[in-house]
Design a protein around this motif. Structure first.
Motif, PDB file in Angstrom:
ATOM      1  N   LYS A  26       0.812  -1.209   0.000  1.00 35.34           N
ATOM      2  CA  LYS A  26       0.000   0.000   0.000  1.00 35.34           C
ATOM      3  C   LYS A  26       0.848   1.262   0.000  1.00 35.34           C
ATOM      4  N   PHE A  27       1.886   1.295   0.845  1.00 33.25           N
ATOM      5  CA  PHE A  27       2.637   2.538   1.060  1.00 33.25           C
ATOM      6  C   PHE A  27       4.043   2.524   0.489  1.00 33.25           C
ATOM      7  N   GLY A  28       4.607   1.351   0.274  1.00 40.94           N
ATOM      8  CA  GLY A  28       5.976   1.267  -0.202  1.00 40.94           C
ATOM      9  C   GLY A  28       6.957   1.209   0.951  1.00 40.94           C
ATOM     10  N   PRO A  29       8.121   0.571   0.741  1.00 44.87           N
ATOM     11  CA  PRO A  29       9.106   0.379   1.821  1.00 44.87           C
ATOM     12  C   PRO A  29       9.570   1.678   2.461  1.00 44.87           C
ATOM     13  N   LYS A  30       9.786   2.720   1.651  1.00 44.90           N
ATOM     14  CA  LYS A  30      10.294   3.982   2.193  1.00 44.90           C
ATOM     15  C   LYS A  30       9.305   4.611   3.165  1.00 44.90           C
ATOM     16  N   GLN A  31       8.035   4.660   2.764  1.00 44.69           N
ATOM     17  CA  GLN A  31       7.004   5.255   3.615  1.00 44.69           C
ATOM     18  C   GLN A  31       6.805   4.440   4.891  1.00 44.69           C
ATOM     19  N   VAL A  32       6.828   3.124   4.760  1.00 40.78           N
ATOM     20  CA  VAL A  32       6.680   2.258   5.938  1.00 40.78           C
ATOM     21  C   VAL A  32       7.799   2.519   6.932  1.00 40.78           C
ATOM     22  N   LYS A  33       9.021   2.675   6.420  1.00 39.38           N
ATOM     23  CA  LYS A  33      10.162   2.926   7.291  1.00 39.38           C
ATOM     24  C   LYS A  33      10.115   4.325   7.882  1.00 39.38           C
ATOM     25  N   THR A  34       9.777   5.311   7.054  1.00 40.29           N
ATOM     26  CA  THR A  34       9.721   6.700   7.520  1.00 40.29           C
ATOM     27  C   THR A  34       8.678   6.881   8.610  1.00 40.29           C
ATOM     28  N   GLN A  35       7.538   6.245   8.458  1.00 40.61           N
ATOM     29  CA  GLN A  35       6.445   6.364   9.427  1.00 40.61           C
ATOM     30  C   GLN A  35       6.590   5.387  10.587  1.00 40.61           C
ATOM     31  N   THR A  36       7.672   4.602  10.558  1.00 38.97           N
ATOM     32  CA  THR A  36       7.933   3.587  11.615  1.00 38.97           C
ATOM     33  C   THR A  36       6.655   2.820  11.965  1.00 38.97           C
ATOM     34  N   LEU A  37       6.039   2.237  10.926  1.00 36.31           N
ATOM     35  CA  LEU A  37       4.787   1.519  11.133  1.00 36.31           C
ATOM     36  C   LEU A  37       4.959   0.253  11.967  1.00 36.31           C
ATOM     37  N   PHE A  38       6.133  -0.346  11.905  1.00 38.26           N
ATOM     38  CA  PHE A  38       6.347  -1.599  12.644  1.00 38.26           C
ATOM     39  C   PHE A  38       7.456  -1.404  13.670  1.00 38.26           C
ATOM     40  N   PRO A  39       7.265  -1.928  14.879  1.00 40.38           N
ATOM     41  CA  PRO A  39       6.149  -2.784  15.314  1.00 40.38           C
ATOM     42  C   PRO A  39       4.929  -2.015  15.822  1.00 40.38           C
ATOM     43  N   ARG A  40       4.887  -0.705  15.611  1.00 44.11           N
ATOM     44  CA  ARG A  40       3.817   0.106  16.183  1.00 44.11           C
ATOM     45  C   ARG A  40       2.425  -0.393  15.842  1.00 44.11           C
ATOM     46  N   CYS A  41       2.200  -0.841  14.606  1.00 41.30           N
ATOM     47  CA  CYS A  41       0.839  -1.214  14.223  1.00 41.30           C
ATOM     48  C   CYS A  41       0.507  -2.664  14.538  1.00 41.30           C
ATOM     49  N   PHE A  42       1.438  -3.404  15.164  1.00 41.50           N
ATOM     50  CA  PHE A  42       1.116  -4.757  15.592  1.00 41.50           C
ATOM     51  C   PHE A  42       0.348  -4.719  16.908  1.00 41.50           C
ATOM     52  N   ALA A  43      -0.782  -5.407  16.959  1.00 43.32           N
ATOM     53  CA  ALA A  43      -1.514  -5.563  18.209  1.00 43.32           C
ATOM     54  C   ALA A  43      -0.743  -6.513  19.122  1.00 43.32           C
ATOM     55  N   THR A  44      -0.981  -6.398  20.418  1.00 40.33           N
ATOM     56  CA  THR A  44      -0.263  -7.190  21.410  1.00 40.33           C
ATOM     57  C   THR A  44      -1.236  -7.770  22.416  1.00 40.33           C
ATOM     58  N   THR A  45      -1.081  -9.035  22.746  1.00 37.24           N
ATOM     59  CA  THR A  45      -1.888  -9.638  23.805  1.00 37.24           C
ATOM     60  C   THR A  45      -1.546  -8.969  25.125  1.00 37.24           C
ATOM     61  N   LEU A  46      -2.555  -8.535  25.859  1.00 39.24           N
ATOM     62  CA  LEU A  46      -2.335  -7.736  27.055  1.00 39.24           C
ATOM     63  C   LEU A  46      -2.503  -8.557  28.336  1.00 39.24           C
ATOM     64  N   THR A  47      -1.645  -8.260  29.295  1.00 41.35           N
ATOM     65  CA  THR A  47      -1.762  -8.810  30.642  1.00 41.35           C
ATOM     66  C   THR A  47      -1.442  -7.700  31.628  1.00 41.35           C
ATOM     67  N   GLY A  48      -1.687  -7.957  32.883  1.00 38.93           N
ATOM     68  CA  GLY A  48      -1.353  -6.978  33.907  1.00 38.93           C
ATOM     69  C   GLY A  48       0.119  -7.003  34.237  1.00 38.93           C
ATOM     70  N   LYS A  49       0.487  -6.189  35.230  1.00 37.53           N
ATOM     71  CA  LYS A  49       1.870  -6.077  35.707  1.00 37.53           C
ATOM     72  C   LYS A  49       2.815  -5.663  34.608  1.00 37.53           C
ATOM     73  N   GLN A  50       2.352  -4.756  33.709  1.00 35.64           N
ATOM     74  CA  GLN A  50       3.229  -4.209  32.674  1.00 35.64           C
ATOM     75  C   GLN A  50       3.864  -2.927  33.179  1.00 35.64           C
ATOM     76  N   ARG A  51       5.055  -2.616  32.694  1.00 36.60           N
ATOM     77  CA  ARG A  51       5.681  -1.361  33.071  1.00 36.60           C
ATOM     78  C   ARG A  51       5.104  -0.266  32.193  1.00 36.60           C
ATOM     79  N   THR A  52       4.128   0.466  32.725  1.00 41.71           N
ATOM     80  CA  THR A  52       3.527   1.543  31.949  1.00 41.71           C
ATOM     81  C   THR A  52       3.773   2.896  32.578  1.00 41.71           C
TER      82      THR A  52
END
Length: 294
Positions: A26-52
């Motif tokens: 959709k966006f091309g390698p350059k745009q994906v890298k520039t916008q730092t899409l990964f790992p930002r757009c990956f969902a993550t299984t959530l649990t408690g006791k996280q350092r937030t």
């Protein structure tokens, strides 16, 4: 749809790769890298006791979170004494009509998520007279409600122990340990409006007549003026979960799936800190009132 598949099954490596490839196409390698899409757009299984949040209680702007005596007492409470067994984190998308209907279910005693649900909703009036793409995954709102009921019944432990009548049976009297959690009052009020203003000609499920507004819970727990917690990003900032551009570190704002996940991160933080979740808004079939505060 690649985002949806990966969000619903965040531990599936194949879905992660499919999402990565879809972004590159959709966006091309350059745009994906520039916008730092990964790992930002990956969902993550959530649990408690996280350092937030760091031990000093400072947010991303280095402003200390102010805590009163009651808050310090709350921190020492065991989270297993919380008022609810399950929190149904919800964040709708849509202005005039609902177009996205996502949930993340938190098992409070286990301090982990135990299910995710998301459907796109087909507006009834917004597109009246306009052609609908035959392959569109969007469903009429009543159908989305039925699918939510089926999900809670078959794919989560939420209904266990209740002689329920579906979503309409999830009332305070019949199931007092289950609650919807939202970031504000708009979501449940919008469901109520959407299903009672002759739009779909169906009754409002009991599940959506009382809820936890996490903004109020967050402000009260930290002894803050409620006006200082204006939305999800206010909480994420205090938990150091915004980047230097003020964007969520995880996902993207105003995509319902990502917003639900980030609101759940805030909920897990409060649970880890010892906060008690209580219903703080109740609507009696359209007559909104404040729940009594203890």
């Amino acid at each position: 749809m690649a985002i949806r598949r990966q969000w619903l099954d965040p531990d599936n490596e194949g879905h992660k790769e499919s999402l990565r490839q879809a972004a590159l196409k959709k966006f091309g390698p350059k745009q994906v890298k520039t916008q730092t899409l990964f790992p930002r757009c990956f969902a993550t299984t959530l649990t408690g006791k996280q350092r937030t949040c760091d031990n000093s209680g400072k947010d991303g702007n280095e402003h200390a979170i102010q805590k009163d005596t009651e808050t310090e007492t709350n921190r020492n409470r065991n989270t297993n004494t919380n008022t609810f067994d399950y929190l149904l984190v919800m964040d709708l998308e849509g202005k005039d009509e609902i177009i996205e209907f996502p949930f993340l279910v938190i098992d409070v005693s286990a301090s982990r998520e135990c299910g995710r649900f998301q459907e796109y909703v087909r507006p009834k009036e917004l597109f009246r007279g306009k052609p609908i793409e035959p392959l569109s995954p969007a469903l009429p709102f009543p159908t989305a409600l039925k699918k939510l009921d089926s999900f809670l019944r078959n794919d989560t432990p939420v209904y266990i122990g209740f002689n329920d009548d579906g979503l309409s049976g999830l009332s305070e009297k019949k199931s007092p340990r289950i609650a919807v959690l939202t970031c504000g009052d708009w979501d449940c009020r919008h469901i109520h409006a959407a299903v009672t203003c002759q739009l779909w000609n169906i009754n409002t499920p009991e599940l959506f007549t009382r809820w936890i507004n996490i903004k109020r819970t967050f402000a009260e727990f930290y002894g803050l003026n409620p006006g200082r917690i204006r939305g999800m990003r206010s909480m994420l900032s205090r938990l150091q979960l915004l980047n230097n551009r003020g964007e969520p570190v995880h996902g993207f704002h105003h995509i319902g799936m990502y917003d639900v996940e980030n609101i759940a991160r805030c909920a897990f933080h409060l649970l880890d800190a010892g906060a008690q979740f209580e219903i703080n808004v109740v609507t009696a079939r359209g007559k909104k009132k404040e729940a009594k505060r203890k």
